[in-house]
Design a protein around this motif. Sequence first.
Motif, short mmCIF file in Angstrom:
data_model
loop_
_atom_site.label_atom_id
_atom_site.label_comp_id
_atom_site.label_asym_id
_atom_site.label_seq_id
_atom_site.Cartn_x
_atom_site.Cartn_y
_atom_site.Cartn_z
N VAL A 136 49.93 68.59 73.36
CA VAL A 136 50.34 68.35 71.98
C VAL A 136 51.71 67.67 72.01
O VAL A 136 52.58 68.03 72.80
CB VAL A 136 50.38 69.66 71.15
CG1 VAL A 136 51.38 70.67 71.71
CG2 VAL A 136 50.66 69.36 69.69
N ALA A 137 51.86 66.66 71.17
CA ALA A 137 53.14 65.95 71.05
C ALA A 137 53.66 66.12 69.63
O ALA A 137 52.89 66.07 68.67
CB ALA A 137 52.97 64.47 71.37
N PHE A 138 54.96 66.29 69.52
CA PHE A 138 55.63 66.41 68.24
C PHE A 138 56.52 65.19 68.05
O PHE A 138 57.45 64.99 68.83
CB PHE A 138 56.43 67.71 68.17
CG PHE A 138 55.56 68.92 68.27
CD1 PHE A 138 54.97 69.46 67.15
CD2 PHE A 138 55.29 69.48 69.51
CE1 PHE A 138 54.13 70.56 67.24
CE2 PHE A 138 54.45 70.58 69.62
CZ PHE A 138 53.87 71.12 68.49
N ASN A 139 56.21 64.39 67.05
CA ASN A 139 56.96 63.19 66.75
C ASN A 139 58.01 63.54 65.70
O ASN A 139 57.69 63.79 64.55
CB ASN A 139 56.02 62.10 66.23
CG ASN A 139 56.75 60.83 65.82
OD1 ASN A 139 57.96 60.71 65.97
ND2 ASN A 139 56.01 59.89 65.29
N GLY A 140 59.28 63.54 66.10
CA GLY A 140 60.37 63.90 65.22
C GLY A 140 60.89 62.78 64.35
O GLY A 140 61.88 62.95 63.64
N SER A 141 60.22 61.65 64.35
CA SER A 141 60.67 60.51 63.55
C SER A 141 60.39 60.72 62.07
O SER A 141 59.40 61.35 61.69
CB SER A 141 59.96 59.23 64.01
OG SER A 141 60.34 58.15 63.20
N MET A 190 63.50 67.31 64.72
CA MET A 190 63.29 67.68 66.11
C MET A 190 64.24 68.79 66.53
O MET A 190 63.86 69.74 67.22
CB MET A 190 63.44 66.47 67.03
CG MET A 190 63.24 66.77 68.50
SD MET A 190 61.67 67.59 68.90
CE MET A 190 60.48 66.33 68.45
N LYS A 191 65.49 68.70 66.10
CA LYS A 191 66.47 69.73 66.46
C LYS A 191 66.07 71.08 65.87
O LYS A 191 66.18 72.12 66.54
CB LYS A 191 67.87 69.32 65.97
CG LYS A 191 68.96 70.28 66.41
CD LYS A 191 69.11 70.34 67.92
CE LYS A 191 70.36 71.11 68.30
NZ LYS A 191 70.10 72.18 69.25
N ALA A 192 65.57 71.09 64.64
CA ALA A 192 65.11 72.34 64.02
C ALA A 192 63.94 72.92 64.82
O ALA A 192 63.88 74.13 65.07
CB ALA A 192 64.72 72.11 62.57
N LEU A 193 63.00 72.07 65.21
CA LEU A 193 61.86 72.51 66.02
C LEU A 193 62.33 73.12 67.33
O LEU A 193 61.89 74.21 67.72
CB LEU A 193 60.91 71.33 66.28
CG LEU A 193 59.71 71.62 67.16
CD1 LEU A 193 58.65 72.39 66.39
CD2 LEU A 193 59.12 70.34 67.70
N ILE A 194 63.25 72.44 68.01
CA ILE A 194 63.76 72.93 69.29
C ILE A 194 64.46 74.27 69.11
O ILE A 194 64.20 75.23 69.85
CB ILE A 194 64.72 71.90 69.91
CG1 ILE A 194 63.95 70.68 70.43
CG2 ILE A 194 65.56 72.52 71.03
CD1 ILE A 194 64.84 69.51 70.81
N ASP A 195 65.37 74.35 68.16
CA ASP A 195 66.16 75.57 67.98
C ASP A 195 65.29 76.77 67.64
O ASP A 195 65.44 77.85 68.22
CB ASP A 195 67.21 75.38 66.89
CG ASP A 195 68.35 74.47 67.31
OD1 ASP A 195 68.44 74.12 68.51
OD2 ASP A 195 69.15 74.09 66.44
N ARG A 196 64.39 76.60 66.71
CA ARG A 196 63.59 77.74 66.26
C ARG A 196 62.48 78.10 67.24
O ARG A 196 62.29 79.27 67.57
CB ARG A 196 63.05 77.48 64.86
CG ARG A 196 64.18 77.57 63.83
CD ARG A 196 63.77 77.21 62.43
NE ARG A 196 62.65 77.99 61.94
CZ ARG A 196 61.84 77.57 60.97
NH1 ARG A 196 62.02 76.39 60.40
NH2 ARG A 196 60.84 78.33 60.57
N ALA A 197 61.73 77.11 67.72
CA ALA A 197 60.67 77.41 68.70
C ALA A 197 61.27 77.95 69.99
O ALA A 197 60.71 78.86 70.61
CB ALA A 197 59.83 76.16 68.97
N GLY A 198 62.42 77.41 70.38
CA GLY A 198 63.08 77.88 71.59
C GLY A 198 63.53 79.32 71.48
O GLY A 198 63.38 80.12 72.42
N LEU A 199 64.07 79.69 70.34
CA LEU A 199 64.52 81.07 70.15
C LEU A 199 63.34 82.03 70.09
O LEU A 199 63.38 83.12 70.68
CB LEU A 199 65.38 81.19 68.88
CG LEU A 199 66.25 82.45 68.80
CD1 LEU A 199 67.20 82.55 69.98
CD2 LEU A 199 67.01 82.47 67.49
#
Length: 192
Positions: free
Chosen positions: A4-9, A96-105
């Motif tokens: 799965v790819a997440f396009n943050g654009s 993308m930053k929101a995805l990284i921060d929340r999914a990462g936590l």
Amino acid sequence: MNVVAFNGSARKDGNTAILVNAVFAELKKEGIRTELVQLAGTEIRGCNACGTCFTNQDKRCGIKDDILNDCIEKMLDADGIILASPTYFADVSTGMKALIDRAGLVAKANQDMFRRKVGASVVAVRRAGAIHAFDTMNHFFFISQMVVPGSSYWNIGIGGHGPEDAKGDEEGLMTMRTLGANMAWLLKKIND
């Protein structure tokens, strides 16, 4: 296997999606299923540090009224994860930053639930700042204990202001094809 790819654009089907689809073409040749999730036009907020993910440990974020938990579900179901972003002020997009921060936590709160999945970053850039965006996404993979394949260069494609300019960056597209081939090889080795 699936990736799965997440396009943050903020642009659907623009330069970032073009680069991801070059990676996907190689994965598909090897029989790996792919899915592109485009964050454009969706709601995804940053982490509010509520700690609910650590309290509940249910593989979900406590914020329930945006797409993040759907994204986490797709990440859990996938063998490989691609994070893709245009370069905004020398870093990833806010989505993308929101995805990284929340999914990462959430992953950390749940015993590194993405551990040993394959992860790869893809960056679209007009001119400069791509390495910082590339690093930001790779940090998500490394702190999540994921396995990251390399390519023939950094996973960067050049596209100007036009929504399809990346199609003219042959070296960038070749880098994406090499990344796709290496990702497919790695996924097969891990799943043997």
